[in-house]
Design a protein around this motif. Sequence first.
Motif, PDB file in Angstrom:
ATOM      1  N   HIS A  70       0.799  -1.210   0.229  1.00 28.01           N
ATOM      2  CA  HIS A  70      -0.021   0.095   0.052  1.00 28.01           C
ATOM      3  C   HIS A  70       0.761   1.280  -0.018  1.00 28.01           C
ATOM      4  O   HIS A  70       1.899   1.145   0.513  1.00 28.01           O
ATOM      5  CB  HIS A  70      -1.020  -0.016   1.277  1.00 28.01           C
ATOM      6  CG  HIS A  70      -1.870   1.078   1.216  1.00 28.01           C
ATOM      7  ND1 HIS A  70      -1.725   2.123   1.777  1.00 28.01           N
ATOM      8  CD2 HIS A  70      -3.109   0.938   0.773  1.00 28.01           C
ATOM      9  CE1 HIS A  70      -2.872   2.958   1.782  1.00 28.01           C
ATOM     10  NE2 HIS A  70      -3.761   2.220   1.116  1.00 28.01           N
ATOM     11  N   ARG A  71       0.479   2.516  -0.557  1.00 25.15           N
ATOM     12  CA  ARG A  71       1.089   3.619  -0.556  1.00 25.15           C
ATOM     13  C   ARG A  71       1.502   4.032   0.494  1.00 25.15           C
ATOM     14  O   ARG A  71       2.821   4.746   0.880  1.00 25.15           O
ATOM     15  CB  ARG A  71       0.215   4.644  -1.270  1.00 25.15           C
ATOM     16  CG  ARG A  71      -0.974   5.129  -0.523  1.00 25.15           C
ATOM     17  CD  ARG A  71      -1.630   6.036  -1.355  1.00 25.15           C
ATOM     18  NE  ARG A  71      -2.953   6.723  -0.467  1.00 25.15           N
ATOM     19  CZ  ARG A  71      -4.143   6.023  -0.485  1.00 25.15           C
ATOM     20  NH1 ARG A  71      -4.323   5.183  -1.316  1.00 25.15           N
ATOM     21  NH2 ARG A  71      -5.268   6.309   0.140  1.00 25.15           N
ATOM     22  N   LEU A  72       0.951   3.773   1.753  1.00 30.37           N
ATOM     23  CA  LEU A  72       1.253   4.119   2.959  1.00 30.37           C
ATOM     24  C   LEU A  72       2.669   3.409   3.848  1.00 30.37           C
ATOM     25  O   LEU A  72       3.277   3.783   4.453  1.00 30.37           O
ATOM     26  CB  LEU A  72       0.250   3.903   4.033  1.00 30.37           C
ATOM     27  CG  LEU A  72      -1.184   4.794   3.877  1.00 30.37           C
ATOM     28  CD1 LEU A  72      -2.238   4.448   4.817  1.00 30.37           C
ATOM     29  CD2 LEU A  72      -0.670   6.350   4.033  1.00 30.37           C
ATOM     30  N   MET A  73       2.559   2.210   3.315  1.00 31.18           N
ATOM     31  CA  MET A  73       3.792   1.149   3.236  1.00 31.18           C
ATOM     32  C   MET A  73       5.162   1.929   2.414  1.00 31.18           C
ATOM     33  O   MET A  73       6.134   2.258   2.781  1.00 31.18           O
ATOM     34  CB  MET A  73       3.806   0.028   3.356  1.00 31.18           C
ATOM     35  CG  MET A  73       2.923  -0.549   4.274  1.00 31.18           C
ATOM     36  SD  MET A  73       2.528  -2.421   3.917  1.00 31.18           S
ATOM     37  CE  MET A  73       4.154  -3.051   4.154  1.00 31.18           C
ATOM     38  N   ARG A  74       4.698   2.021   1.116  1.00 31.72           N
ATOM     39  CA  ARG A  74       5.790   2.469   0.284  1.00 31.72           C
ATOM     40  C   ARG A  74       6.199   3.977   0.571  1.00 31.72           C
ATOM     41  O   ARG A  74       7.417   3.917   0.444  1.00 31.72           O
ATOM     42  CB  ARG A  74       5.243   2.522  -1.168  1.00 31.72           C
ATOM     43  CG  ARG A  74       4.545   1.325  -1.811  1.00 31.72           C
ATOM     44  CD  ARG A  74       4.292   1.542  -3.303  1.00 31.72           C
ATOM     45  NE  ARG A  74       3.468   2.710  -3.546  1.00 31.72           N
ATOM     46  CZ  ARG A  74       2.184   2.576  -3.929  1.00 31.72           C
ATOM     47  NH1 ARG A  74       1.383   1.558  -3.378  1.00 31.72           N
ATOM     48  NH2 ARG A  74       1.475   3.514  -4.314  1.00 31.72           N
ATOM     49  N   ARG A  75       5.616   4.776   1.089  1.00 26.99           N
ATOM     50  CA  ARG A  75       5.976   6.107   1.631  1.00 26.99           C
ATOM     51  C   ARG A  75       6.652   6.174   2.976  1.00 26.99           C
ATOM     52  O   ARG A  75       6.836   7.229   3.511  1.00 26.99           O
ATOM     53  CB  ARG A  75       4.997   6.971   1.361  1.00 26.99           C
ATOM     54  CG  ARG A  75       4.412   7.278  -0.120  1.00 26.99           C
ATOM     55  CD  ARG A  75       3.619   7.873  -0.706  1.00 26.99           C
ATOM     56  NE  ARG A  75       2.929   7.601  -1.989  1.00 26.99           N
ATOM     57  CZ  ARG A  75       1.941   8.147  -2.425  1.00 26.99           C
ATOM     58  NH1 ARG A  75       0.904   8.710  -1.607  1.00 26.99           N
ATOM     59  NH2 ARG A  75       1.527   8.022  -3.679  1.00 26.99           N
ATOM     60  N   LYS A  76       6.644   4.913   3.655  1.00 23.75           N
ATOM     61  CA  LYS A  76       7.068   4.794   5.170  1.00 23.75           C
ATOM     62  C   LYS A  76       6.230   5.669   6.028  1.00 23.75           C
ATOM     63  O   LYS A  76       6.964   6.182   7.038  1.00 23.75           O
ATOM     64  CB  LYS A  76       8.687   5.433   5.127  1.00 23.75           C
ATOM     65  CG  LYS A  76       9.525   4.400   4.185  1.00 23.75           C
ATOM     66  CD  LYS A  76       9.602   2.977   4.431  1.00 23.75           C
ATOM     67  CE  LYS A  76      10.245   2.084   3.741  1.00 23.75           C
ATOM     68  NZ  LYS A  76      11.453   2.479   3.692  1.00 23.75           N
ATOM     69  N   LEU A  77       5.060   5.705   5.620  1.00 26.66           N
ATOM     70  CA  LEU A  77       4.097   6.707   6.504  1.00 26.66           C
ATOM     71  C   LEU A  77       3.790   5.516   7.770  1.00 26.66           C
ATOM     72  O   LEU A  77       3.375   5.895   8.771  1.00 26.66           O
ATOM     73  CB  LEU A  77       2.986   7.352   6.027  1.00 26.66           C
ATOM     74  CG  LEU A  77       3.472   8.163   4.746  1.00 26.66           C
ATOM     75  CD1 LEU A  77       2.244   8.713   4.015  1.00 26.66           C
ATOM     76  CD2 LEU A  77       3.947   9.458   5.374  1.00 26.66           C
ATOM     77  N   PHE A  78       3.639   4.435   7.186  1.00 32.62           N
ATOM     78  CA  PHE A  78       3.707   3.169   8.152  1.00 32.62           C
ATOM     79  C   PHE A  78       5.569   2.964   8.329  1.00 32.62           C
ATOM     80  O   PHE A  78       5.896   2.293   7.355  1.00 32.62           O
ATOM     81  CB  PHE A  78       3.073   2.142   7.955  1.00 32.62           C
ATOM     82  CG  PHE A  78       1.352   2.060   8.549  1.00 32.62           C
ATOM     83  CD1 PHE A  78       1.047   1.479   9.570  1.00 32.62           C
ATOM     84  CD2 PHE A  78       0.475   2.988   7.730  1.00 32.62           C
ATOM     85  CE1 PHE A  78      -0.258   1.812  10.192  1.00 32.62           C
ATOM     86  CE2 PHE A  78      -0.960   3.129   8.284  1.00 32.62           C
ATOM     87  CZ  PHE A  78      -1.275   2.546   9.295  1.00 32.62           C
ATOM     88  N   PHE A  79       5.966   3.121   9.442  1.00 33.98           N
ATOM     89  CA  PHE A  79       7.322   3.049   9.234  1.00 33.98           C
ATOM     90  C   PHE A  79       8.122   2.308  10.295  1.00 33.98           C
ATOM     91  O   PHE A  79       9.362   2.178  10.281  1.00 33.98           O
ATOM     92  CB  PHE A  79       7.681   4.638   9.492  1.00 33.98           C
ATOM     93  CG  PHE A  79       7.595   4.930  11.086  1.00 33.98           C
ATOM     94  CD1 PHE A  79       8.765   5.190  11.985  1.00 33.98           C
ATOM     95  CD2 PHE A  79       6.508   5.512  11.473  1.00 33.98           C
ATOM     96  CE1 PHE A  79       8.504   5.508  13.057  1.00 33.98           C
ATOM     97  CE2 PHE A  79       6.015   5.552  12.723  1.00 33.98           C
ATOM     98  CZ  PHE A  79       7.348   5.909  13.812  1.00 33.98           C
ATOM     99  N   SER A  80       7.444   1.519  10.949  1.00 32.76           N
ATOM    100  CA  SER A  80       8.149   0.815  12.470  1.00 32.76           C
ATOM    101  C   SER A  80       7.223  -0.331  12.487  1.00 32.76           C
ATOM    102  O   SER A  80       6.137  -0.284  12.095  1.00 32.76           O
ATOM    103  CB  SER A  80       8.364   1.787  13.513  1.00 32.76           C
ATOM    104  OG  SER A  80       8.978   1.098  14.507  1.00 32.76           O
TER     105      SER A  80
END
Length: 529
Positions: free
Chosen positions: A90-100
């Motif tokens: 998902h884009r939120l993973m690709r952009r490291k907005l889910f980051f940890s």
Amino acid sequence: MSSSAPHENKLSSDPPPLNAPPDLGTSSATNTGSKAREQHIDPLNVSGAIDENGNTLAIDYDALREKFGTPALTSAHLERFERVTGKKPHRLMRRKLFFSHRDFDSILDFYEKEGRFLLYTGRGPSSDSMHIGHAVPFLFTKELQDIFDVPLVIMMTDDEKFQFRGAEKKMDPRLFTQFAHANTKDIIALGFDVKKTFIYTDYEFIGGHFLYNISEFETLLTNNQVRGAMGFDGSTNIGCNSYPARQCVAAFASSYPELFGAPDYRPLTNPDFCELFPRQNIADIPTLIPCAIDQEPYFRLVRENCHRMHFPSPKPALILSRFLTALQGPGGKMSASDPTSAIFMSDTPNQIKNKINKYAFSGGRETREEHEKYGGNPDVDVAYTYLSYFLESDEELKEIEDAYRKGTLGTGELKKKCISVLQEFVGAFQERRAKVDDAAMRSFMKPRKLVFQGNPHATHPRGAEAANGEAQAHGEGAEDGKGLTKNQQKKLAKLKEVEERKAKKAQEKEMALRQKEGGADGAVEGGGA
């Protein structure tokens, strides 16, 4: 998006400094000369650090990871995710907005081998409409559910919001259940599948197996542990002190055996069922929790103690997100209690436009000339930040970032693009939300067996083994008890005893009926068996 200090423009020497965002609810002038303060993040409070000039700084996520001890979500994790699922992250993973994360590798291992796990997330309902910051983890969770095809539990913590927020204001706790119902409809409108999703409010659902787990887990926690994780002191009410056990055991699959096909033991719903305990094979199912990083202290408690339960559960895995920035800029997150800090899912197109134009902190320069010469800073620009969450195209987002840094894209143009994307997202949501009535809400809130496939290519699929374990626990097959554990044999014997009693009652009822109809001889003969 970086959470570091403002971007250092390489095109010119000594560019004029960009403004730093003010402390939320105040102005920079008000804070000038105030004492510097470190950032403070816990499940109840989120505030960025304040420098010696009174400016609120962007949240330092690297420092936060170090404080909580959570590893970074790396490109290697994303590559493994794509190999295991066959789907692009998902884009939120690709952009490291889910980051940890915690143990994201382990959940992928389990899914690859045994084919299923439980997804669990939640929402603390504090108003009758969610804002776009609340929507972010649910959009991500829905994507995970679609990709993995696994069951999902969503906990609406109406009791938590009353205990932590409403009690001091003398609010009626039932008001928070009303908020929970409204928020549940919001969540449903984000597109979840009713066949594999269970949503509940704490006040309405907790009991049965869930309450057994709560009671047991409460005995594993000390006051000092809870205070250390949550920041409580001796003046904290006992409801707040005991609440973490509820949120912790909500991560146990054994709190919801009915979702996996096990019958409810409670006499009001199933008077003939005598098995009190959750199935061991259900307790063994691991859980993945997508949530913001401020919730990590809750799940640190469960990870430290889950092995001590009578039926131990695996440590839940976490995938942790950043906070969606408040309109006023980095250093805080959107708040339902401050309408000027948030874009609500109920806002009209005009309200969205006005809020972005009026309140959204800009990473642009003071003048057009300076902006074109030195460029802007998307790292602190709120409009760009929101696009990084809601604009699907990576290529388009990169073009916007590059143009803004170069100064060829102005603040007004950037805000205009952000307004358009948010209006489209919120407008589509509102169309779906209008179709979610009370009946639709209750269909998601009914405890029932969920339908899901999991990993069709699992190397050692758990489904067949689990189904066999359920059958054995119910006395189906293995009639001689061979191959069962001593505990299973005891359960099987007890269930057979119940079946025999039921059969005897049915026989006695039939005999009584036959006697009444004049068939006394046959009844006496049957009664001598």
